[in-house]
Write an enzyme that holds these catalytic residues in place. Structure first.
Site, PDB file in Angstrom:
ATOM      1  N   LYS A   1       0.427  -1.358  -0.393  1.00 46.32           N
ATOM      2  CA  LYS A   1       0.200  -0.070  -0.121  1.00 46.32           C
ATOM      3  C   LYS A   1       1.545   1.494  -0.141  1.00 46.32           C
ATOM      4  O   LYS A   1       1.871   1.236   0.809  1.00 46.32           O
ATOM      5  CB  LYS A   1      -0.767  -0.432   1.358  1.00 46.32           C
TER       6      LYS A   1
ATOM      7  N   THR B   1      -3.190  -5.675   0.659  1.00 46.96           N
ATOM      8  CA  THR B   1      -3.202  -3.979   0.898  1.00 46.96           C
ATOM      9  C   THR B   1      -3.361  -3.341   1.671  1.00 46.96           C
ATOM     10  O   THR B   1      -3.121  -2.611   2.157  1.00 46.96           O
ATOM     11  CB  THR B   1      -2.277  -3.919  -0.801  1.00 46.96           C
ATOM     12  N   ASP B   2      -5.098  -3.796   1.517  1.00 45.93           N
ATOM     13  CA  ASP B   2      -5.828  -3.772   2.464  1.00 45.93           C
ATOM     14  C   ASP B   2      -5.919  -3.388   4.048  1.00 45.93           C
ATOM     15  O   ASP B   2      -5.110  -2.088   5.039  1.00 45.93           O
ATOM     16  CB  ASP B   2      -7.338  -4.143   2.212  1.00 45.93           C
TER      17      ASP B   2
ATOM     18  N   PHE C   1      31.755  29.483 -11.198  1.00 43.24           N
ATOM     19  CA  PHE C   1      32.108  28.857 -12.029  1.00 43.24           C
ATOM     20  C   PHE C   1      32.612  29.499 -13.243  1.00 43.24           C
ATOM     21  O   PHE C   1      31.874  29.905 -14.376  1.00 43.24           O
ATOM     22  CB  PHE C   1      29.946  28.047 -12.462  1.00 43.24           C
TER      23      PHE C   1
ATOM     24  N   ARG D   1      28.217  34.192  -7.912  1.00 39.53           N
ATOM     25  CA  ARG D   1      26.760  33.713  -8.405  1.00 39.53           C
ATOM     26  C   ARG D   1      26.255  33.713  -7.295  1.00 39.53           C
ATOM     27  O   ARG D   1      26.576  33.063  -5.924  1.00 39.53           O
ATOM     28  CB  ARG D   1      26.745  32.711  -9.287  1.00 39.53           C
TER      29      ARG D   1
ATOM     30  N   GLN E   1      28.812  20.697  -8.077  1.00 38.87           N
ATOM     31  CA  GLN E   1      29.489  19.134  -7.611  1.00 38.87           C
ATOM     32  C   GLN E   1      30.732  19.424  -6.265  1.00 38.87           C
ATOM     33  O   GLN E   1      30.300  18.253  -5.658  1.00 38.87           O
ATOM     34  CB  GLN E   1      30.005  18.862  -8.725  1.00 38.87           C
TER      35      GLN E   1
ATOM     36  N   ASN F   1      20.554  22.024  -9.068  1.00 40.15           N
ATOM     37  CA  ASN F   1      21.339  23.434  -9.023  1.00 40.15           C
ATOM     38  C   ASN F   1      19.554  24.301  -9.867  1.00 40.15           C
ATOM     39  O   ASN F   1      19.917  24.722 -10.576  1.00 40.15           O
ATOM     40  CB  ASN F   1      21.952  23.490  -9.946  1.00 40.15           C
TER      41      ASN F   1
ATOM     42  N   HIS G   1      18.917  27.933 -10.648  1.00 38.60           N
ATOM     43  CA  HIS G   1      19.428  28.589 -11.227  1.00 38.60           C
ATOM     44  C   HIS G   1      19.000  30.448 -10.862  1.00 38.60           C
ATOM     45  O   HIS G   1      17.759  30.525 -11.101  1.00 38.60           O
ATOM     46  CB  HIS G   1      19.802  28.952 -12.712  1.00 38.60           C
TER      47      HIS G   1
HETATM   48  O1  LIG Z   1      28.185  24.057 -10.030  1.00 37.08           O
HETATM   49  C1  LIG Z   1      28.111  23.846 -11.389  1.00 37.08           C
HETATM   50  N1  LIG Z   1      28.429  22.874 -12.106  1.00 37.08           N
HETATM   51  C2  LIG Z   1      27.832  22.696 -13.253  1.00 37.08           C
HETATM   52  O2  LIG Z   1      28.454  21.355 -13.832  1.00 37.08           O
HETATM   53  C3  LIG Z   1      26.839  23.669 -14.115  1.00 37.08           C
HETATM   54  N2  LIG Z   1      26.747  23.774 -15.482  1.00 37.08           N
HETATM   55  C4  LIG Z   1      26.354  24.673 -15.702  1.00 37.08           C
HETATM   56  O3  LIG Z   1      25.785  25.200 -16.941  1.00 37.08           O
HETATM   57  N3  LIG Z   1      26.046  25.385 -14.946  1.00 37.08           N
HETATM   58  C5  LIG Z   1      26.697  24.619 -13.558  1.00 37.08           C
HETATM   59  N4  LIG Z   1      27.183  24.909 -12.550  1.00 37.08           N
END
Ligand SMILES: O=c1[nH]c(=O)c2[nH]c(=O)[nH]c2[nH]1
Length: 286
Positions: free
Chosen positions: A11, A56-57, A153, A170, A213, A239, A241
């Site tokens: 469930k 499942t009930d 970056f 950023r 990363q 990410n 943005h």
């Molecule tokens: O920290 C980031 N890793 C990426 O692999 C990546 N690729 C991207 O376009 N921006 C970012 N920023």
């Protein structure tokens, strides 16, 4: 000729709210519980013989009954109780998987009976029991964090389709989805949860980031450092943005003050950080 491959049933997403009343001071635990059982289930698929199938009930009813009988403390304890019950109770069931999500509430003012849904993340766990052994993965999702600086970056690979400008400053934002595998059960699941959460937040804040990363690896490493019983951490970091808006058409400069918070698409950075001597994973990641 067809053969039956791996299968499981259960469930999904039973919503249970357990209220504990101490006089006028009430407590609530708000959970979503998903159970999955597997074992000798060939006949139900092949001949329609349902004799091995615990409905499942019934699984859903068990979740409610256990919430009443045992109460709900740490979600890991509740998940293990259910997993052991299902896997131990019936010979045809060899394996139980119980996933629990906890939705946080906070007190609404000084009232003992009034609550407001918290903006905190969802706490998660997945427990497995195979009749002999148990495995546990704890985690969280939707822990939304943002740094307004200390993120760069640049130096990335380029080809004929690359338009992204390099940046030395950023906004870095993500909604952390994390899961950590316990090599051994801790004394106190709640304390380990707070330690892991604290480690994720601290590493996100104090890592000077050259990429998400790199931040991911720092976050996973910090959880391992703060939580001795944890042997592996999996992270999935969208990410989120934040693009600097060009205000020049309006005769305005924009020195890192106004951003467009884009919804999608988003980068998705995923990775695992584990101890060198981490024991092999059971099925608990599934
Ligand atoms: O920290 C980031 N890793 C990426 O692999 C990546 N690729 C991207 O376009 N921006 C970012 N920023």
């Amino acid at each position: 000729m067809a053969v039956l491959g791996p299968n499981r049933y259960g469930k999904a997403e039973t919503r249970v709210v357990r209220v504990t009343r101490h006089g006028d001071a009430h407590r609530i635990k708000d959970l979503t519980v998903s159970t999955s059982l597997s074992g000798d289930m060939a006949e139900v698929h092949l001949s329609g013989d349902n004799s091995a199938v615990l409905p499942t009930d019934t699984q859903k009813n068990t979740v409610f009954a256990f919430a009443k009988k045992h109460g709900v403390g740490a979600i890991e304890d509740f998940a293990l109780l259910l997993a052991r019950h299902f896997a131990d109770a019936r010979p045809a069931i060899h394996h139980a998987r119980v996933a629990v999500e906890e939705h946080a509430w906070e007190r609404n003012g000084a009232f003992g009976h009034s609550f407001v849904r918290s903006g905190r993340e969802v706490r998660t766990c997945v427990a497995h029991h195979d009749g002999t052994r148990s495995w546990m993965v704890s985690g969280l999702r939707d822990l939304v964090v943002l740094n307004t600086t200390n993120s760069e970056f640049w130096g990335f690979a380029r080809d004929e389709y690359t338009t992204l400008p390099e940046t030395r400053d950023r906004v870095l934002a993500t909604a952390v989805d994390a899961a950590w595998r316990h090599a051994e059960a801790p004394q106190d699941w709640d304390k380990t949860y707070e330690n892991a959460r604290g480690a994720l937040l601290a590493a996100f804040a104090d890592t000077y980031s050259l990429s998400l990363q790199q931040t991911l690896y720092a976050m996973g490493t910090r959880v391992l450092a703060e939580c001795p019983g944890v042997c592996e951490v999996r992270l999935s970091l969208p990410n989120k943005h934040h693009f600097l808006v060009d205000l020049a058409p309006f005769g305005l400069d924009n020195d890192g003050e106004v951003f467009f918070a884009a919804d999608r698409p988003y980068g998705l950075i995923e990775g695992t950080v584990l101890r060198e001597d981490a024991p092999a994973a059971g099925p608990a990641w599934e």
